[in-house]
Each structure stands twice: as C-alpha cells, then as structure tokens.
Design a protein around this motif. Structure first.
Motif, PDB file in Angstrom:
ATOM      1  N   SER A  53       0.872  -1.199   0.134  1.00 58.50           N
ATOM      2  CA  SER A  53       0.035   0.083  -0.130  1.00 58.50           C
ATOM      3  C   SER A  53       0.759   1.236   0.145  1.00 58.50           C
ATOM      4  O   SER A  53       0.439   2.263  -0.366  1.00 58.50           O
ATOM      5  N   VAL A  54       2.099   1.167   0.450  1.00 52.18           N
ATOM      6  CA  VAL A  54       2.920   2.151   0.696  1.00 52.18           C
ATOM      7  C   VAL A  54       4.035   2.249  -0.553  1.00 52.18           C
ATOM      8  O   VAL A  54       4.431   3.119  -1.401  1.00 52.18           O
ATOM      9  N   THR A  55       4.412   0.920  -0.922  1.00 45.68           N
ATOM     10  CA  THR A  55       5.659   0.972  -1.915  1.00 45.68           C
ATOM     11  C   THR A  55       4.996   0.557  -3.350  1.00 45.68           C
ATOM     12  O   THR A  55       6.015   0.799  -4.462  1.00 45.68           O
ATOM     13  N   ALA A  56       3.945   0.050  -3.505  1.00 49.52           N
ATOM     14  CA  ALA A  56       3.392  -0.208  -4.847  1.00 49.52           C
ATOM     15  C   ALA A  56       1.875  -0.118  -4.761  1.00 49.52           C
ATOM     16  O   ALA A  56       0.907  -1.119  -5.055  1.00 49.52           O
ATOM     17  N   PRO A  57       1.485   1.182  -4.475  1.00 42.81           N
ATOM     18  CA  PRO A  57       0.054   1.265  -4.339  1.00 42.81           C
ATOM     19  C   PRO A  57      -0.876   1.004  -5.494  1.00 42.81           C
ATOM     20  O   PRO A  57      -2.175   0.822  -5.431  1.00 42.81           O
ATOM     21  N   GLU A  58      -0.337   1.109  -6.727  1.00 40.84           N
ATOM     22  CA  GLU A  58      -0.965   1.146  -8.166  1.00 40.84           C
ATOM     23  C   GLU A  58      -1.349  -0.569  -8.016  1.00 40.84           C
ATOM     24  O   GLU A  58      -2.613  -0.810  -8.506  1.00 40.84           O
ATOM     25  N   VAL A  59      -0.794  -1.596  -7.821  1.00 44.98           N
ATOM     26  CA  VAL A  59      -0.929  -2.832  -7.936  1.00 44.98           C
ATOM     27  C   VAL A  59      -2.263  -3.070  -6.782  1.00 44.98           C
ATOM     28  O   VAL A  59      -3.097  -3.842  -7.125  1.00 44.98           O
ATOM     29  N   VAL A  60      -2.174  -2.468  -5.702  1.00 40.04           N
ATOM     30  CA  VAL A  60      -3.160  -2.561  -4.491  1.00 40.04           C
ATOM     31  C   VAL A  60      -4.311  -2.092  -5.135  1.00 40.04           C
ATOM     32  O   VAL A  60      -5.447  -2.477  -4.997  1.00 40.04           O
ATOM     33  N   THR A  61      -4.271  -0.891  -5.581  1.00 34.64           N
ATOM     34  CA  THR A  61      -5.496  -0.178  -6.127  1.00 34.64           C
ATOM     35  C   THR A  61      -6.273  -0.814  -7.346  1.00 34.64           C
ATOM     36  O   THR A  61      -7.446  -1.115  -7.226  1.00 34.64           O
ATOM     37  N   GLU A  62      -5.217  -1.553  -8.319  1.00 35.29           N
ATOM     38  CA  GLU A  62      -6.003  -2.255  -9.190  1.00 35.29           C
ATOM     39  C   GLU A  62      -6.681  -3.473  -8.842  1.00 35.29           C
ATOM     40  O   GLU A  62      -7.992  -4.061  -9.321  1.00 35.29           O
ATOM     41  N   LEU A  63      -6.264  -4.145  -7.853  1.00 37.87           N
ATOM     42  CA  LEU A  63      -6.811  -5.189  -7.359  1.00 37.87           C
ATOM     43  C   LEU A  63      -8.259  -4.946  -6.585  1.00 37.87           C
ATOM     44  O   LEU A  63      -9.191  -5.676  -6.712  1.00 37.87           O
TER      45      LEU A  63
END
Length: 228
Positions: free
Chosen positions: A209-219
């Motif tokens: 959520s801090v280091t790769a928020p884009e992949v969390v958001t897409e999921l």
C-alpha cells in the motif's frame, strides 16, 4: 468509475490508517469512495468491534480489505453489507486457529524481526525492521514515517481462536507479495489456496500500500467491478 460500493481498508499491526493513504487517493481519483477503519490493536475483540462500527457507519455495500494482521480481523466480521474481501499480504486463520498460529507457520525469513512483548504485553517493531522487513522497498523518508507512526499490537490480538471466517461465504481476492519478509510467500500461498481466493502475485514487499499502491488499487478496483 461510478459505483455505490465503498472500499473499507483495515490496517495491520505497527501501522495506522495513514498506511493506506496512497491507495485512498488513487481510489478517490477513480470515483470510488474509500475509508480506513481505525483499529485500536488492544484485543482481537476490540479490533473486530471497531471494524464493525466503521462498516455500520458506511451503511452501503462494501469491499473490505485487510493488510497483514487485519486479515484475521476482516474475516471475523458478520456485517451484512460486506460483498467481498481482499487480503493484502494478509493472515487468514481458519476456524479454531489463532492469528499467531498462521503468522508462525513455516520458516521465517532470515531478516524477519524477533518480537518480544514489553512489560505491558505490547509488541513493538524494532526500528531497523522497517527498512529490513516491513517496507524494504520504501524510500528512507517513508520508512522513517512508518517508524514514527507505528502502533504496537497487544498479544491479546493474536492469541484468540477465531470463528468461522467470512472468506468461506463471500468472494475473496489475495494479493500475494513475493518479496515479503514478514509473512513469507509460501505461507501466503498456503492461506490463499485454502481460501480458494482469486490470487494475484506481485514482486512487492510486505507493505505494498506504501511501496506499490498501484497494484493494490487495481486489485481493489477489480473486486469492486466484480461485485458492483
């Protein structure tokens, strides 16, 4: 994206709602409402009750996400407005297990921190663990902020056998963090498989959520689209 679904985000141990800040911003930019549930990290029952209060406050349909420790909390809610669960490098105890049971499963990563309760029964993450294990892919500034904002977790949060988890009854997704040094990938893979979760693997650390928020958001958006 237009949806009446709210994404509710539950933080893990040694963190607070601000750990979801980048994800919240990204979701809001797509038109999806998001809210972070504040967990006191005092007892397991307190945390489930706090989450339920947030879900009651939202009222409408929810995609509920949990990071790390909070996987055990989101599985315990019985709120009728939860449409799906999303586990982000999260622990997923089955009925009768404790969170400590699944956290301690298998061989820990060599750089995982040793955790010892203090005189108050609280577990603090050592300062160096934020760079070594909790968020090694974060910038030094982000690591310093996480360290400064950390909230200890009580041993009473992780030693209570859980009831029938909600992941047996609603659609479930799992973000598997292959670089995780706190909850190793093999352990995550085991939990995701027995949940029959829809798994997405990424080369990210324990705190995406801090280091790769884009992949969390897409999921999260995938879950929203599926259940909307």
């Amino acid at each position: 994206m237009s949806s009446d679904i709210t994404v509710v985000l539950a933080h893990g141990a040694w963190a607070d709602g601000s750990s979801w800040g980048k994800v919240i911003d990204a979701l809001e930019q797509t038109g999806v409402r998001a809210i972070a549930a504040p967990l006191p990290l005092t007892t397991y029952e307190d945390d489930v009750a706090a989450l339920d209060r947030t879900l009651d406050h939202v009222g409408g349909p929810v995609v509920l996400a949990g990071h790390a420790y909070a996987g055990g909390v989101i599985g315990a809610t019985r709120a009728p407005n939860v449409r799906a669960l999303v586990y982000v490098a999260a622990l997923a105890p089955d009925e009768g297990e404790t969170i400590a049971d699944v956290f301690g499963r298998g061989t820990p990563h060599p750089q995982a921190p040793a955790l010892t309760p203090d005189a108050h029964g609280l577990l603090w993450l050592p300062d160096e663990a934020f760079a070594n294990a909790f968020a090694p892919n974060a910038t030094p500034e982000e690591q310093a902020r996480l360290r400064a904002l950390q909230r200890p977790i009580s041993g009473a949060c992780i030693t209570v056998p859980v009831g029938r988890p909600l992941w047996k009854d609603v659609p479930t997704w799992y973000l598997l963090a292959t670089q995780d040094r706190m909850i190793v990938a093999d352990n995550q893979r085991f939990m995701a498989a027995r949940m029959n979760a829809d798994v997405r693997s990424f080369d990210v650390d324990h705190t995406p959520s801090v280091t790769a928020p884009e992949v969390v958001t897409e999921l999260l958006l995938e879950a929203v689209r599926k259940v909307a």
